[in-house]
Design a protein around this motif. Structure first.
Motif, PDB file in Angstrom:
ATOM      1  N   ALA A 139       0.687  -1.232  -0.013  1.00  0.00           N
ATOM      2  CA  ALA A 139      -0.037  -0.076   0.182  1.00  0.00           C
ATOM      3  C   ALA A 139       0.755   1.287  -0.021  1.00  0.00           C
ATOM      4  N   ARG A 140       2.046   1.157   0.819  1.00  0.00           N
ATOM      5  CA  ARG A 140       2.716   2.470   0.890  1.00  0.00           C
ATOM      6  C   ARG A 140       3.669   2.671  -0.558  1.00  0.00           C
ATOM      7  N   GLN A 141       3.820   1.578  -1.212  1.00  0.00           N
ATOM      8  CA  GLN A 141       4.564   1.699  -2.524  1.00  0.00           C
ATOM      9  C   GLN A 141       3.850   2.281  -3.710  1.00  0.00           C
ATOM     10  N   ALA A 142       2.203   1.716  -3.672  1.00  0.00           N
ATOM     11  CA  ALA A 142       1.458   2.320  -4.418  1.00  0.00           C
ATOM     12  C   ALA A 142       0.996   3.660  -4.181  1.00  0.00           C
ATOM     13  N   ARG A 143       0.824   4.146  -2.954  1.00  0.00           N
ATOM     14  CA  ARG A 143       0.644   5.395  -2.400  1.00  0.00           C
ATOM     15  C   ARG A 143       1.703   6.587  -2.915  1.00  0.00           C
ATOM     16  N   GLN A 144       3.225   5.808  -3.062  1.00  0.00           N
ATOM     17  CA  GLN A 144       4.070   6.897  -3.439  1.00  0.00           C
ATOM     18  C   GLN A 144       4.377   6.907  -4.831  1.00  0.00           C
ATOM     19  N   THR A 145       3.813   5.921  -5.734  1.00  0.00           N
ATOM     20  CA  THR A 145       3.694   5.991  -7.112  1.00  0.00           C
ATOM     21  C   THR A 145       2.882   7.178  -7.547  1.00  0.00           C
ATOM     22  N   ARG A 146       1.420   6.897  -6.694  1.00  0.00           N
ATOM     23  CA  ARG A 146       0.386   7.850  -7.151  1.00  0.00           C
ATOM     24  C   ARG A 146       0.782   9.374  -6.851  1.00  0.00           C
ATOM     25  N   GLN A 147       1.547   9.529  -5.854  1.00  0.00           N
ATOM     26  CA  GLN A 147       1.898  10.979  -5.426  1.00  0.00           C
ATOM     27  C   GLN A 147       3.134  11.361  -6.248  1.00  0.00           C
TER      28      GLN A 147
END
Length: 343
Positions: A139-147
């Motif tokens: 989830a953290r990796q996905a959030r960082q990708t979106r940001q």
């Protein structure tokens, strides 16, 4: 309905380090046991004792993961999960069920409702923490990708291939989809979904390894809105269903990256290069794009006769007699000034 999550509390949470965990259980002893363990490990803990309170907390507190009791009076955990997954603003949050029910049908129901994992009761805090870490990392990796994509002017969405649901979107993506297609989540614009499925039809999934292969890079999709152009690129599979679709084509949830390019600078350059008025520059731009007078009139809100008059003045200023010659001269000049232009 539960009272709104206090805005002051939400602001305070934004200032605190560590991942946010929403803990949902109607048994106070379970809440206390896990709250203490999570707090000791540096997590910010949000707690709810009912389904309604859990939904309100998720909306306002924006947790990074949800630990959800399956069996609660009133709204049970399965319904809470379904509602969280149906809301684009919370659909991306991983849900780990906590359940004393170990029969296969209950575990399947938990996963079908949107859970990514489950832990069994009586709860062992160490086991819960271990399972959480696995899903928080993703989830953290996905959030960082979106940001990161948003920060560099890209917009991104995640679409479930099987159902066509738009699972989540960045704020920029929301604006662009509304502007170009007039759609809102969880609806994926029909042209985008058709393009996604066509791309996936060209891929295959190895049943033994789960590896996705493709003969060549998927083609990009583009949509135009006046002199603005929105392009879509299929990025990668981010999870979801593991089973291949029909004919071995991959299913799952897919990250799609969007980027908008405006040719306003190109139009301004045409005006400066050939001493054209703003409207004449627009007409010449659309001539370069291969549009006929009727189409140009519809785009600019003018009659074909008015477009023809503009074109006559353009011919005089460029010293040419035909639209083909005008287009060729303009295209050459645009490529000199904008080498990366893809018109």
């Amino acid at each position: 309905m539960p009272p709104p999550f206090p805005s002051a509390v939400a602001a305070l949470l934004d200032q605190q380090p560590g991942d946010r965990v929403l803990l949902v259980d109607d048994v106070p002893d379970n809440l206390s046991l896990l709250h203490d363990a999570l707090d000791e490990h540096g997590y910010t803990v949000l707690a709810a004792t009912s389904g309604e309170a859990a939904l309100a907390c998720a909306q306002q507190g924006r947790p990074d993961i949800v630990l959800l009791d399956a069996m609660m009076p009133g709204m049970d955990g399965f319904e809470v999960a379904r509602r969280l997954k149906s809301d684009p603003s919370t659909a991306h949050i991983p849900i780990v069920f906590m359940t004393g029910l170990t029969e296969t049908e209950h575990l399947v129901a938990a996963l079908q409702a949107g859970g990514v994992d489950y832990v069994t009761k009586p709860l062992d805090p160490r086991a819960v923490l271990a399972r959480m870490q696995v899903h928080l990392q993703g989830a953290r990796q996905a959030r960082q990708t979106r940001q990161a994509l948003d920060a560099f002017g890209y917009a991104s969405i995640a679409v479930r291939a099987s159902s066509g649901r738009l699972l989540w979107q960045t704020p920029l993506a929301r604006e662009l989809l509304q502007l170009y297609y007039g759609t809102v989540a969880p609806q994926t614009p029909a042209p985008v979904l058709a393009w996604l499925r066509a791309c996936l039809a060209e891929m295959t999934t190895n049943a033994a390894t789960g590896e996705i292969t493709q003969a060549q890079e998927p083609p990009r999709l583009s949509a135009e809105l006046g002199a603005r152009r929105l392009s879509f690129r299929l990025h990668h599979c981010i999870g979801g269903e593991d089973a291949p679709g029909l004919g071995g084509a991959p299913a799952g949830d897919w990250l799609i990256v969007m980027r908008e390019v405006s040719d306003a600078a190109v139009i301004r350059s045409l005006g400066l290069a050939f001493s054209l008025t703003a409207r004449e520059a627009e007409v010449l731009y659309w001539v370069v794009k291969g549009k006929i007078n009727r189409d140009i009139g519809e785009i600019l809100g003018a009659s074909p006769a008015t477009v023809k008059k503009h074109l006559e003045r353009i011919h005089a200023k460029l010293g040419v007699e035909t639209r083909t010659a005008a287009a060729a001269m303009a295209l050459m000049r645009v490529r000199e000034m904008h080498p990366q232009w893809e018109g």
